[in-house]
Design an enzyme around this catalytic site. Sequence first.
Site, PDB file in Angstrom:
ATOM      1  N   PRO A   1      38.111   5.108   7.158  1.00 25.07           N
ATOM      2  CA  PRO A   1      37.544   4.894   8.488  1.00 25.07           C
ATOM      3  C   PRO A   1      37.237   6.187   9.232  1.00 25.07           C
ATOM      4  O   PRO A   1      36.504   6.182  10.220  1.00 25.07           O
ATOM      5  CB  PRO A   1      38.624   4.075   9.212  1.00 25.07           C
ATOM      6  CG  PRO A   1      39.880   4.309   8.453  1.00 25.07           C
ATOM      7  CD  PRO A   1      39.465   4.531   7.041  1.00 25.07           C
TER       8      PRO A   1
ATOM      9  N   GLU B   1      49.059   3.315   4.831  1.00 28.39           N
ATOM     10  CA  GLU B   1      48.786   4.079   6.042  1.00 28.39           C
ATOM     11  C   GLU B   1      47.670   5.097   5.856  1.00 28.39           C
ATOM     12  O   GLU B   1      46.960   5.433   6.784  1.00 28.39           O
ATOM     13  CB  GLU B   1      50.063   4.797   6.502  1.00 28.39           C
ATOM     14  CG  GLU B   1      49.938   5.517   7.836  1.00 28.39           C
ATOM     15  CD  GLU B   1      49.653   4.566   8.997  1.00 28.39           C
ATOM     16  OE1 GLU B   1      49.108   5.023  10.012  1.00 28.39           O
ATOM     17  OE2 GLU B   1      49.987   3.364   8.879  1.00 28.39           O
TER      18      GLU B   1
ATOM     19  N   ARG C   1      21.310  -1.685  -5.764  1.00 28.10           N
ATOM     20  CA  ARG C   1      20.042  -2.394  -5.612  1.00 28.10           C
ATOM     21  C   ARG C   1      18.860  -1.439  -5.462  1.00 28.10           C
ATOM     22  O   ARG C   1      17.708  -1.845  -5.603  1.00 28.10           O
ATOM     23  CB  ARG C   1      20.104  -3.362  -4.429  1.00 28.10           C
ATOM     24  CG  ARG C   1      20.214  -2.699  -3.076  1.00 28.10           C
ATOM     25  CD  ARG C   1      20.568  -3.707  -1.985  1.00 28.10           C
ATOM     26  NE  ARG C   1      19.624  -4.797  -1.912  1.00 28.10           N
ATOM     27  CZ  ARG C   1      18.462  -4.739  -1.273  1.00 28.10           C
ATOM     28  NH1 ARG C   1      18.104  -3.621  -0.660  1.00 28.10           N
ATOM     29  NH2 ARG C   1      17.654  -5.768  -1.237  1.00 28.10           N
TER      30      ARG C   1
ATOM     31  N   ASP D   1      13.096  -3.281   3.707  1.00 22.43           N
ATOM     32  CA  ASP D   1      14.397  -3.719   4.210  1.00 22.43           C
ATOM     33  C   ASP D   1      14.692  -3.054   5.541  1.00 22.43           C
ATOM     34  O   ASP D   1      14.224  -1.947   5.826  1.00 22.43           O
ATOM     35  CB  ASP D   1      15.518  -3.333   3.233  1.00 22.43           C
ATOM     36  CG  ASP D   1      15.546  -4.223   2.006  1.00 22.43           C
ATOM     37  OD1 ASP D   1      14.867  -5.254   2.019  1.00 22.43           O
ATOM     38  OD2 ASP D   1      16.249  -3.873   1.044  1.00 22.43           O
TER      39      ASP D   1
END
Length: 246
Positions: free
Chosen positions: A87, A114, A152, A167
């Site tokens: 993150p 953690e 893809r 897209d």
Amino acid sequence: MKIHVLTLFPEMFPGVFGSSILKKAQEKGLVDIQVWNIRDFSDNKHKQVDDYPYGGGAGMVLKPEPIFRAVETITQDRHPRIILMCPQGERFTQARAEELSKEEELVFICGHYEGYDERIREYLVTDEISIGDFVLTGGEIPAMAVIDAVVRLIPGVLGQEASHIHDSFSTGLLEYPHYTRPQDFRGMKVPDVLLSGNHKKIEEWRMEQSLKRTFERRPDLLEKMELTPKQKEFIESLKKKKETHQ
């Protein structure tokens, strides 16, 4: 392309990697995806791969030894991109997916608990990637998302080579609306321009719809784009309409 995934939960991946486009890409021999259990690289008899953090604190931290050993065993003398799903990493974008799709080999490290021992970040990985400003239980789901977005884009993976060009985010804009049969569904009709057969007008309509949708939903994307004079004029008309209705 070779893709390696290091995880503590390899059982999470068969359903995703064994379905749809990812499955077909592997069957065509365009990508080879291998999932590795980090515990298999632990020298601890209990296969322990985490420990308490120095200095105290809640949670457990992934140890460096099994991660380093896994990457070194898998890559041998090769030097592929080593991607840490985290993150704290750089926000994943379509541009990054296109960049990674040109690589011959990628290694994804999926953490849990953690966090990671800092030496993994500092001395082993080449990239840290996040799929958004939120925290999940582990890096497995983010890795699946990134791998799907990357695979893809490999030439030959999609049935129609131009399928991904329009897209959302590939052009810098959100994608225009799509319609299919029936032409009239409960009084909700397909726009006449799409039935006209006039390809120039259809392309103009699609560009305007992409601009309109981006303006309404993600105006921040327009700030990063170099718009043509005609596109700028269309955006200005949208701004005036918005001001009128406020």
